[in-house]
Design a protein around this motif. Structure first.
Motif: not given
Length: 69
Positions: A37, A23, A33-35
């Protein structure tokens, strides 16, 4: 062309060495944040302008993170 798994591992190791969460890094470079990941898992390779932001945030060169063998 960078190997996405190697690049992902390198991003994760550098991020953790700086004690940044996914984050925190995402906020620093203006992405989700998912990017982060997906980059770390090797699912995606960032666009060139994002590579520069990641390198700056992690204190390394683009070449070191994305093109070093």
């Amino acid at each position: 062309m960078p190997n996405s798994e190697i690049v992902g591992k390198r991003i994760k190791e550098l991020r953790e060495s700086k004690k940044y969460s996914q984050e925190t890094l995402a906020n620093m470079i203006g992405t989700a944040t998912s990017t982060i990941s997906m980059y770390e898992s090797g699912e995606r390779i960032p666009r060139d302008e994002i590579k520069v932001k990641i390198a700056t945030a992690l204190g390394k060169s683009v070449n070191y993170i994305f093109y070093k063998e």
